[in-house]
Design a protein around this motif. Structure first.
Motif, mmCIF file in Angstrom:
data_model
loop_
_atom_site.group_PDB
_atom_site.id
_atom_site.type_symbol
_atom_site.label_atom_id
_atom_site.label_comp_id
_atom_site.label_asym_id
_atom_site.label_seq_id
_atom_site.Cartn_x
_atom_site.Cartn_y
_atom_site.Cartn_z
ATOM 1 N N GLY A 1 4.701 13.431 -27.740
ATOM 2 C CA GLY A 1 5.488 14.652 -26.776
ATOM 3 C C GLY A 1 5.064 16.053 -27.240
ATOM 4 O O GLY A 1 5.147 16.924 -26.623
ATOM 5 N N PHE A 2 4.383 16.246 -28.569
ATOM 6 C CA PHE A 2 3.824 17.120 -29.039
ATOM 7 C C PHE A 2 2.600 17.600 -27.913
ATOM 8 O O PHE A 2 2.465 18.771 -27.594
ATOM 9 C CB PHE A 2 3.374 17.185 -30.456
ATOM 10 C CG PHE A 2 2.595 18.442 -30.884
ATOM 11 C CD1 PHE A 2 2.943 19.531 -31.363
ATOM 12 C CD2 PHE A 2 0.861 18.348 -30.654
ATOM 13 C CE1 PHE A 2 2.157 20.496 -31.499
ATOM 14 C CE2 PHE A 2 0.197 19.315 -30.990
ATOM 15 C CZ PHE A 2 0.840 20.516 -31.619
ATOM 16 N N THR A 3 1.995 16.694 -27.703
ATOM 17 C CA THR A 3 0.803 16.907 -26.585
ATOM 18 C C THR A 3 1.262 17.499 -25.332
ATOM 19 O O THR A 3 0.833 18.432 -24.901
ATOM 20 C CB THR A 3 0.233 15.510 -26.524
ATOM 21 O OG1 THR A 3 -0.494 15.045 -27.609
ATOM 22 C CG2 THR A 3 -0.980 15.933 -25.590
ATOM 23 N N LEU A 4 2.334 16.789 -24.752
ATOM 24 C CA LEU A 4 2.823 17.335 -23.534
ATOM 25 C C LEU A 4 3.379 18.902 -23.739
ATOM 26 O O LEU A 4 3.268 19.530 -22.674
ATOM 27 C CB LEU A 4 3.911 16.321 -23.116
ATOM 28 C CG LEU A 4 3.508 15.155 -22.534
ATOM 29 C CD1 LEU A 4 4.718 14.226 -22.134
ATOM 30 C CD2 LEU A 4 2.895 15.376 -21.018
ATOM 31 N N ARG A 5 4.313 19.055 -24.869
ATOM 32 C CA ARG A 5 4.678 20.345 -24.987
ATOM 33 C C ARG A 5 3.687 21.133 -25.071
ATOM 34 O O ARG A 5 3.924 22.500 -24.775
ATOM 35 C CB ARG A 5 5.675 20.442 -26.038
ATOM 36 C CG ARG A 5 6.931 19.632 -25.968
ATOM 37 C CD ARG A 5 7.915 19.945 -27.100
ATOM 38 N NE ARG A 5 7.437 19.508 -28.394
ATOM 39 C CZ ARG A 5 7.404 18.338 -28.998
ATOM 40 N NH1 ARG A 5 7.982 17.366 -28.239
ATOM 41 N NH2 ARG A 5 6.824 18.007 -30.081
ATOM 42 N N THR A 6 2.644 21.102 -25.688
ATOM 43 C CA THR A 6 1.513 22.159 -26.128
ATOM 44 C C THR A 6 0.631 22.183 -24.851
ATOM 45 O O THR A 6 0.147 23.250 -24.654
ATOM 46 C CB THR A 6 0.697 21.472 -27.431
ATOM 47 O OG1 THR A 6 1.532 21.328 -28.458
ATOM 48 C CG2 THR A 6 -0.239 22.485 -27.640
ATOM 49 N N TYR A 7 0.036 21.046 -24.184
ATOM 50 C CA TYR A 7 -1.001 21.057 -23.210
ATOM 51 C C TYR A 7 -0.595 20.881 -21.689
ATOM 52 O O TYR A 7 -1.326 21.226 -20.839
ATOM 53 C CB TYR A 7 -1.953 20.316 -23.492
ATOM 54 C CG TYR A 7 -2.626 20.452 -25.020
ATOM 55 C CD1 TYR A 7 -3.483 21.497 -25.076
ATOM 56 C CD2 TYR A 7 -2.476 19.774 -26.039
ATOM 57 C CE1 TYR A 7 -3.968 21.887 -26.415
ATOM 58 C CE2 TYR A 7 -2.862 19.966 -27.377
ATOM 59 C CZ TYR A 7 -3.865 21.100 -27.477
ATOM 60 O OH TYR A 7 -4.332 21.459 -28.808
ATOM 61 N N HIS B 1 1.027 21.427 -18.252
ATOM 62 C CA HIS B 1 1.454 22.714 -17.566
ATOM 63 C C HIS B 1 1.380 22.280 -16.078
ATOM 64 O O HIS B 1 0.586 21.763 -15.457
ATOM 65 C CB HIS B 1 0.838 23.829 -17.801
ATOM 66 C CG HIS B 1 0.590 24.237 -19.206
ATOM 67 N ND1 HIS B 1 1.627 25.014 -19.910
ATOM 68 C CD2 HIS B 1 -0.328 24.269 -20.194
ATOM 69 C CE1 HIS B 1 1.146 25.333 -21.273
ATOM 70 N NE2 HIS B 1 -0.059 24.452 -21.319
#
Length: 55
Positions: A21-27, A29
């Motif tokens: 989830g962190f990966t999705l929120r951060t990278y 787009h």
């Protein structure tokens, strides 16, 4: 990578993230092409004529 079919969990592991989830929120787009494709899918769903049932 995600737009080319690599699962988010794999991308997260490759980057050393414990939480995908962190990966999705951060990278993750949206791209213009992805938004255009999504609009076409939504249009096809919302404007499709109901199929006649075979009797």
């Amino acid at each position: 990578m995600h737009m080319r079919g690599v699962p988010v969990a794999v991308i997260a592991a490759w980057l050393g993230h414990q939480d995908a989830g962190f990966t999705l929120r951060t990278y993750a787009h949206s791209t213009n092409d992805a938004l255009t494709d999504a609009a076409a899918v939504l249009n096809a769903i919302t404007t499709a004529k109901p199929k006649k049932s075979a009797r």
